[in-house]
Enzyme design. Sequence first.
Site, PDB file in Angstrom:
ATOM      1  N   ASN A 129       0.804  -1.227   0.000  1.00  0.00           N
ATOM      2  CA  ASN A 129       0.000   0.000   0.000  1.00  0.00           C
ATOM      3  C   ASN A 129       0.831   1.268   0.000  1.00  0.00           C
ATOM      4  O   ASN A 129       0.309   2.355   0.157  1.00  0.00           O
ATOM      5  CB  ASN A 129      -0.984  -0.024   1.176  1.00  0.00           C
ATOM      6  CG  ASN A 129      -1.978  -1.154   1.005  1.00  0.00           C
ATOM      7  OD1 ASN A 129      -2.102  -1.708  -0.103  1.00  0.00           O
ATOM      8  ND2 ASN A 129      -2.640  -1.532   2.063  1.00  0.00           N
ATOM      9  N   CYS A 184     -11.046  -5.169  -3.670  1.00  0.00           N
ATOM     10  CA  CYS A 184     -11.625  -6.369  -3.030  1.00  0.00           C
ATOM     11  C   CYS A 184     -13.106  -6.135  -2.720  1.00  0.00           C
ATOM     12  O   CYS A 184     -13.557  -5.036  -2.561  1.00  0.00           O
ATOM     13  CB  CYS A 184     -10.909  -6.633  -1.714  1.00  0.00           C
ATOM     14  SG  CYS A 184      -9.219  -7.132  -1.937  1.00  0.00           S
TER      15      CYS A 184
HETATM   16  C1  EPZ Z   1      -6.357   1.642   1.629  1.00  0.00           C
HETATM   17  O1  EPZ Z   1      -7.567   1.500   0.936  1.00  0.00           O
HETATM   18  C2  EPZ Z   1      -5.687   0.276   1.544  1.00  0.00           C
HETATM   19  N1  EPZ Z   1      -5.501  -0.092   0.140  1.00  0.00           N
HETATM   20  C3  EPZ Z   1      -6.550  -0.768   2.246  1.00  0.00           C
HETATM   21  O2  EPZ Z   1      -5.843  -1.996   2.222  1.00  0.00           O
HETATM   22  C4  EPZ Z   1      -6.726  -0.353   3.702  1.00  0.00           C
HETATM   23  O3  EPZ Z   1      -7.552  -1.295   4.356  1.00  0.00           O
HETATM   24  C5  EPZ Z   1      -7.378   1.033   3.737  1.00  0.00           C
HETATM   25  O4  EPZ Z   1      -6.553   1.979   3.009  1.00  0.00           O
HETATM   26  C6  EPZ Z   1      -7.549   1.552   5.166  1.00  0.00           C
HETATM   27  O5  EPZ Z   1      -6.298   1.604   5.791  1.00  0.00           O
HETATM   28  C7  EPZ Z   1      -4.513   0.508  -0.562  1.00  0.00           C
HETATM   29  O6  EPZ Z   1      -3.783   1.339  -0.064  1.00  0.00           O
HETATM   30  C8  EPZ Z   1      -4.371   0.062  -1.988  1.00  0.00           C
HETATM   31  P1  EPZ Z   1      -9.863   4.345   2.494  1.00  0.00           P
HETATM   32  P2  EPZ Z   1      -8.439   2.816   0.545  1.00  0.00           P
HETATM   33  O7  EPZ Z   1     -10.051   5.319   1.386  1.00  0.00           O
HETATM   34  O8  EPZ Z   1      -7.520   3.963   0.315  1.00  0.00           O
HETATM   35  C9  EPZ Z   1     -14.514   5.140   2.619  1.00  0.00           C
HETATM   36  C10 EPZ Z   1      -5.509  -4.252   1.661  1.00  0.00           C
HETATM   37  O9  EPZ Z   1      -5.985  -5.349   1.976  1.00  0.00           O
HETATM   38  N2  EPZ Z   1     -14.343   5.974   1.408  1.00  0.00           N
HETATM   39  O10 EPZ Z   1      -9.087   4.741   3.706  1.00  0.00           O
HETATM   40  O11 EPZ Z   1      -9.394   2.458  -0.513  1.00  0.00           O
HETATM   41  C11 EPZ Z   1     -14.361   3.658   2.280  1.00  0.00           C
HETATM   42  O12 EPZ Z   1     -15.566   3.143   1.750  1.00  0.00           O
HETATM   43  C12 EPZ Z   1      -6.417  -3.063   1.428  1.00  0.00           C
HETATM   44  O13 EPZ Z   1      -4.282  -4.018   1.505  1.00  0.00           O
HETATM   45  C13 EPZ Z   1     -15.434   6.689   0.924  1.00  0.00           C
HETATM   46  O14 EPZ Z   1     -16.522   6.627   1.484  1.00  0.00           O
HETATM   47  O15 EPZ Z   1      -9.220   3.019   1.938  1.00  0.00           O
HETATM   48  C14 EPZ Z   1     -14.020   3.059   3.615  1.00  0.00           C
HETATM   49  O16 EPZ Z   1     -15.208   2.865   4.368  1.00  0.00           O
HETATM   50  C15 EPZ Z   1      -7.846  -3.389   1.804  1.00  0.00           C
HETATM   51  N3  EPZ Z   1     -15.285   7.440  -0.198  1.00  0.00           N
HETATM   52  C16 EPZ Z   1     -13.204   4.153   4.293  1.00  0.00           C
HETATM   53  O17 EPZ Z   1     -13.465   5.369   3.565  1.00  0.00           O
HETATM   54  C17 EPZ Z   1     -14.072   7.541  -0.848  1.00  0.00           C
HETATM   55  O18 EPZ Z   1     -13.976   8.263  -1.858  1.00  0.00           O
HETATM   56  C18 EPZ Z   1     -11.707   3.873   4.270  1.00  0.00           C
HETATM   57  O19 EPZ Z   1     -11.309   3.796   2.925  1.00  0.00           O
HETATM   58  C19 EPZ Z   1     -12.965   6.820  -0.337  1.00  0.00           C
HETATM   59  C20 EPZ Z   1     -13.120   6.043   0.796  1.00  0.00           C
END
Ligand code: EPZ
Length: 440
Positions: A25, A122
Amino acid sequence: MAADTITITGGTPLNGSVRVRGAKNLVTKAMVAALLGETPSTLRDVPKISDVRVVRGLLGAHGVKITDGDEDGELILDPSAVESAHFAEINAHAGSSRIPILFCGPLLHRLGEAFIPDLGGCRIGDRPIDFHLDVLRQFGAIVEKLPSGIRLSAPQRLRGTKVELPYPSVGATEQVLLTAVRAQGTTELRGAAIEPEIMDLINILQKMGAVISVDTDRVIRIEGVDRLEGYTHRALFDRNEAASWAAAALATEGDIFVAGAKQAEMGTFLNVFRKVGGVFEIQDDGIRFRHPGTPLNPVIIETDVHPGFMTDWQQPLVVALTKATGVSIVHETVYEQRFGFVDALIEMGATIQVHRECLGSQACRFGQRNFQHSAVISGPSALRAADIAVPDLRGGFSHVVAALSAEGASRVSNVGIISRGYENFFEKLTALGANFTLEA
Ligand code: EPZ
């Protein structure tokens, strides 16, 4: 094509040593950051995982020349011939990756346009990108939704802005960083994510010539600059993979040395590992994780953004908690549907009940919205073999660990997804003494 189904015979503790390299990540975002430099960048400790191959293909489709450096895991990225890519090519490379959304800022700066195919990721929630699109509009980008995806354009140079994120989203924070560094003027980001991978990306951008501050109240300020140079950087280690092997040591009553793991970024995990009864030893070149040889303790875990307990850490640990004597609770506050993997554990004999209530000290965004985002795990349970299909990356790791700790032989299909995030996964299992065969 790597085997997609393996037969695992459980009952053998995992003992031995594995090495974790650059964090999945971080390295994928660091590769995108190279687009911002006027000169080539060198990134070290890049793991051979499919998420990296996807980004390598996407960058190649945009004219970035990527070559392997002299050191194993070293990439040299030369962005001097960046050009627009045809969206069919982007689609062909993007697969289920969410990384294309982070290409927007750099491409808008370099080319004045960007295209994102419909995104994947995922199956752990609907993975929206609304925060990302709102942020890009605030920088002055024009966002058009097309049947095949989203087209963005920047008629003039993007301008610094004030952003307040509704939730400390990792991806949206990266979106702001990768866009603000070359925007006109300053940007202020409130409610930022400050995960170690984010801080390492900030290190990279600072090496390139950016001016970024992170204040105690999680406000990140970026002063836009006119030119960024390529960077040379050794990626932060993958703490999610390290935590996965630590949980595997507990679940299989084993003893695993994780070379490359560091205490600073894993402090919260280490506290929980100790409370469950696990024993760890911090060494200069890694961390040794082992089962105590006595019954494991139940714990109450609430996932959160950094420095809380990472959402990516809970799935592998839940397998170990099925072995603990007593009742454990996991309240998942980051993703609304991240307990899909427990169905297979229940089929194997685990006693796990998922609830829509917030079973933790804080009410979260998913309370009373009919999302089964709290799990109650009663143990100890003796797991028995079953046929399992892997649902997602971290859930897949958990299924393999469950099969390794179960009585009998389990068939685990769709295991290819695990190679998205775990380098040399099957070689590592073999090195740790796992008893399994790949089906041709
Ligand atoms: C990153 O995902 C990681 N992936 C995830 O790891 C990790 O679990 C996550 O951060 C939290 O730490 C990568 O870096 C590629 P978020 P990301 O935006 O950036 C909501 C793994 O297994 N949200 O922090 O997609 C979302 O739905 C993966 O390595 C919105 O609502 O996570 C979630 O509920 C899984 N709108 C929350 O924020 C948006 O536009 C956290 O998502 C963006 C996000």
